[in-house]
Enzyme design. Structure first.
Site, PDB file in Angstrom:
ATOM      1  N   HIS A 217       0.875  -1.189   0.000  1.00  0.00           N
ATOM      2  CA  HIS A 217       0.000   0.000   0.000  1.00  0.00           C
ATOM      3  C   HIS A 217       0.912   1.239   0.000  1.00  0.00           C
ATOM      4  O   HIS A 217       1.746   1.397  -0.888  1.00  0.00           O
ATOM      5  CB  HIS A 217      -0.919  -0.108   1.232  1.00  0.00           C
ATOM      6  N   HIS A 256      -2.189  -2.476  -9.654  1.00  0.00           N
ATOM      7  CA  HIS A 256      -3.237  -1.873  -8.828  1.00  0.00           C
ATOM      8  C   HIS A 256      -4.474  -2.749  -8.868  1.00  0.00           C
ATOM      9  O   HIS A 256      -4.805  -3.279  -9.926  1.00  0.00           O
ATOM     10  CB  HIS A 256      -3.584  -0.460  -9.323  1.00  0.00           C
ATOM     11  N   ASP A 307       2.653   5.531  -6.767  1.00  0.00           N
ATOM     12  CA  ASP A 307       3.843   5.467  -5.918  1.00  0.00           C
ATOM     13  C   ASP A 307       5.146   5.400  -6.714  1.00  0.00           C
ATOM     14  O   ASP A 307       6.206   5.760  -6.195  1.00  0.00           O
ATOM     15  CB  ASP A 307       3.761   4.255  -4.978  1.00  0.00           C
TER      16      ASP A 307
HETATM   17  N1  CMC Z   1       5.037  -6.738  -9.965  1.00  0.00           N
HETATM   18  C1  CMC Z   1       4.976  -7.913 -10.586  1.00  0.00           C
HETATM   19  N2  CMC Z   1       3.824  -8.566 -10.817  1.00  0.00           N
HETATM   20  C2  CMC Z   1       2.700  -7.982 -10.403  1.00  0.00           C
HETATM   21  C3  CMC Z   1       2.687  -6.742  -9.750  1.00  0.00           C
HETATM   22  C4  CMC Z   1       3.911  -6.115  -9.532  1.00  0.00           C
HETATM   23  N3  CMC Z   1       3.983  -4.946  -8.903  1.00  0.00           N
HETATM   24  N4  CMC Z   1       1.421  -6.407  -9.457  1.00  0.00           N
HETATM   25  C5  CMC Z   1       0.656  -7.400  -9.899  1.00  0.00           C
HETATM   26  N5  CMC Z   1       1.420  -8.351 -10.465  1.00  0.00           N
HETATM   27  C6  CMC Z   1       0.973  -9.609 -11.062  1.00  0.00           C
HETATM   28  C7  CMC Z   1       0.567 -10.562  -9.968  1.00  0.00           C
HETATM   29  O1  CMC Z   1       1.660 -11.316  -9.505  1.00  0.00           O
HETATM   30  C8  CMC Z   1      -0.476 -11.380 -10.644  1.00  0.00           C
HETATM   31  O2  CMC Z   1       0.161 -12.320 -11.472  1.00  0.00           O
HETATM   32  P1  CMC Z   1      -0.373 -13.825 -11.570  1.00  0.00           P
HETATM   33  O3  CMC Z   1      -1.770 -13.696 -12.121  1.00  0.00           O
HETATM   34  O4  CMC Z   1       0.610 -14.493 -12.483  1.00  0.00           O
HETATM   35  O5  CMC Z   1      -0.365 -14.352 -10.170  1.00  0.00           O
HETATM   36  C9  CMC Z   1      -1.175 -10.391 -11.560  1.00  0.00           C
HETATM   37  O6  CMC Z   1      -0.228  -9.353 -11.790  1.00  0.00           O
HETATM   38  C10 CMC Z   1      -2.420  -9.800 -10.954  1.00  0.00           C
HETATM   39  O7  CMC Z   1      -2.097  -9.098  -9.785  1.00  0.00           O
HETATM   40  P2  CMC Z   1      -2.859  -9.255  -8.424  1.00  0.00           P
HETATM   41  O8  CMC Z   1      -1.930  -9.876  -7.431  1.00  0.00           O
HETATM   42  O9  CMC Z   1      -4.190  -9.913  -8.636  1.00  0.00           O
HETATM   43  O10 CMC Z   1      -3.120  -7.793  -7.972  1.00  0.00           O
HETATM   44  P3  CMC Z   1      -3.838  -7.381  -6.634  1.00  0.00           P
HETATM   45  O11 CMC Z   1      -5.006  -6.585  -7.036  1.00  0.00           O
HETATM   46  O12 CMC Z   1      -4.100  -8.529  -5.726  1.00  0.00           O
HETATM   47  O13 CMC Z   1      -2.727  -6.500  -5.931  1.00  0.00           O
HETATM   48  C11 CMC Z   1      -1.244  -4.715  -5.650  1.00  0.00           C
HETATM   49  C12 CMC Z   1      -2.575  -5.153  -6.217  1.00  0.00           C
HETATM   50  C13 CMC Z   1      -1.156  -3.212  -5.763  1.00  0.00           C
HETATM   51  C14 CMC Z   1      -1.135  -5.110  -4.175  1.00  0.00           C
HETATM   52  C15 CMC Z   1      -0.122  -5.397  -6.468  1.00  0.00           C
HETATM   53  O14 CMC Z   1      -0.188  -4.960  -7.802  1.00  0.00           O
HETATM   54  C16 CMC Z   1       1.247  -5.124  -5.876  1.00  0.00           C
HETATM   55  O15 CMC Z   1       1.673  -5.833  -4.960  1.00  0.00           O
HETATM   56  N6  CMC Z   1       1.970  -4.075  -6.374  1.00  0.00           N
HETATM   57  C17 CMC Z   1       3.253  -3.693  -5.798  1.00  0.00           C
HETATM   58  C18 CMC Z   1       3.061  -2.833  -4.550  1.00  0.00           C
HETATM   59  C19 CMC Z   1       2.565  -1.446  -4.878  1.00  0.00           C
HETATM   60  O16 CMC Z   1       3.079  -0.784  -5.759  1.00  0.00           O
HETATM   61  N7  CMC Z   1       1.560  -0.978  -4.116  1.00  0.00           N
HETATM   62  C20 CMC Z   1       0.971   0.354  -4.274  1.00  0.00           C
HETATM   63  C21 CMC Z   1      -0.476   0.259  -4.645  1.00  0.00           C
HETATM   64  S1  CMC Z   1      -1.209   1.723  -5.316  1.00  0.00           S
HETATM   65  C22 CMC Z   1      -1.061   3.068  -4.265  1.00  0.00           C
HETATM   66  C23 CMC Z   1      -1.071   2.774  -2.826  1.00  0.00           C
HETATM   67  O17 CMC Z   1      -1.938   2.114  -2.275  1.00  0.00           O
HETATM   68  O18 CMC Z   1      -0.129   3.240  -2.195  1.00  0.00           O
END
Ligand code: CMC
Length: 370
Positions: A217, A256, A307
């Site tokens: 987050h 996201h 971010d």
């Molecule tokens: N790097 C690599 N792969 C990713 C990333 C990433 N940053 N984000 C998503 N994916 C992949 C994920 O592994 C999944 O792949 P698979 O289907 O093969 O398992 C696919 O994309 C779908 O992602 P998801 O896990 O379903 O996404 P989510 O909605 O559960 O999680 C998230 C969203 C923001 C937690 C995630 O994208 C993440 O961990 N990002 C990195 C941390 C980050 O930048 N957070 C800031 C969020 S936005 C602003 C804020 O809140 O501060």
């Protein structure tokens, strides 16, 4: 309720109603106003007023709002003294969590129902707590706020002891507008859950800080910059990202839950970041930035979230890493408080169900047999 309604991470689940913000056709709106419009044509204070009071202020409203913020900025001495003995290696977000909790014991707003007033007070105090901790870490005494500065300039002034230049204050202000609100994100949901038990606003904000801290987050702005900081050249970054993607690594500042085709806030900020890097003669950072971004977008179709450009923006502005996520709090407190007020106005306690996956019919053995 049947098991088929289970959605890990509550993905796709509607958990409440709100009139504060929404993502409409990929664009974020605060109370109906497009984020791009607010970013272009308002200051953080105007946006905060919009969130907390429901309308964009006219000049008189704005002046009164800023005056009120100024009046609530000085920290109680006892609060500052609580921060003094905290070990230097304790992360800033943990200290902020403690500081806000401590501030709650000195709440000058005596009417428990004066929620907007309490929100303004908390917004003002949070900037001061961040700055005070920053100074104590650097063996400097906290300094008193200076009336008349913007919220963004005030935090920097109190932290660094001098007023920021116009560009720094303007860019920080922009990030605060972009960070202020985002409907039912994890920290806001946390704040609403706390509110739903008829708990108090300070508890909800403390809970929000705890939720925001994590790298999935708000902690992602810091984590994204930590990643970029390890590279000296774009080639190093290219080699690293190829390896990370081959190993299915998670890249901070990308992806996201809501935006699957790009976070509009990131586009807005990235435009300003490019100008900043050029102006400061730091364009080598944009090469590194793009070396990570291009394969993420082109090959993985995973886009930067706000971010990613924010971490580098703060870095080029010369802000220490430790301040990045706390600055997110200095803004998001307004969104949390707006949601607290909305939840309190039409409340039902949050109490979802779970699917039990543990054992059943287990008998308690005598203590000597365990
Ligand atoms: N790097 C690599 N792969 C990713 C990333 C990433 N940053 N984000 C998503 N994916 C992949 C994920 O592994 C999944 O792949 P698979 O289907 O093969 O398992 C696919 O994309 C779908 O992602 P998801 O896990 O379903 O996404 P989510 O909605 O559960 O999680 C998230 C969203 C923001 C937690 C995630 O994208 C993440 O961990 N990002 C990195 C941390 C980050 O930048 N957070 C800031 C969020 S936005 C602003 C804020 O809140 O501060």
């Amino acid at each position: 309720m049947s098991d088929t309604t289970f959605s890990p991470g509550l993905a796709g689940v509607i958990a409440g109603e709100t009139a504060i913000a929404c993502v409409d056709q990929g664009k974020l709106l605060y109370r109906g106003y497009a984020i791009a419009d607010l970013a272009e044509n308002t200051t953080f204070e105007e946006t905060a007023h919009l969130l907390l009071f429901g309308n964009l202020p006219n000049q008189a409203d704005l002046d009164a709002f800023k005056k009120k913020l100024d009046s609530y900025r000085p920290l109680p001495k006892a609060l500052v003294d609580t921060l003094r003995p905290i070990p230097k290696d304790v992360p800033m977000m943990d200290v902020l969590r403690t500081g806000v909790s401590m501030a709650g014991h000195f709440d000058p707003v005596k009417d428990p129902d004066a929620l907007q007033e309490r929100a303004v007070w908390l917004t003002a105090q949070i900037g001061g707590i961040i700055a005070a901790r920053f100074r104590l870490l650097n063996d400097q005494e906290p300094i008193e706020p200076k009336a008349g500065l913007s919220h963004a300039a005030q935090v920097l002034y109190q932290a660094q002891g001098e007023e920021p230049d116009e560009l720094s204050a303007k860019l920080l202000d922009l990030t605060l507008i972009l960070y202020a609100e985002h409907d039912f994100n994890a920290s806001t949901f946390t704040a609403r859950v706390i509110c739903s038990t008829m708990s108090d606003m300070v508890s909800a904000i403390v809970g929000g800080i705890g939720a925001l801290k994590g790298p999935l987050h708000g902690g992602a702005n810091e984590a994204a910059m930590e990643m970029l900081e390890q590279f000296k050249t774009a080639d190093e970054a290219k080699a690293w990202i190829a390896d990370a993607l081959a190993n299915k690594g998670k890249i901070m500042g990308f992806g996201h839950r809501v935006y699957k085709n790009g976070d509009h806030r990131a586009t807005i900020l990235e435009r300003e970041l490019r100008k900043l890097a050029k102006q400061k003669g730091q364009e080598q950072w944009m090469d590194i930035y793009d070396a990570i971004k291009d394969p993420m977008v082109n090959d993985k179709k995973i886009y930067p979230n706000v971010d990613y450009p924010c971490g580098l923006t703060y870095y080029i502005l010369g802000l220490p890493l430790d301040l990045y996520t706390p600055l997110f709090v200095a803004s998001r407190v307004t969104g949390w408080a707006a949601h607290f007020i909305e939840q309190a106005g039409d409340n039902r306690i949050y109490r979802p169900l779970s699917i039990y996956t543990g054992a059943k019919d287990t008998l308690v053995p005598a203590i000597e047999n365990r």
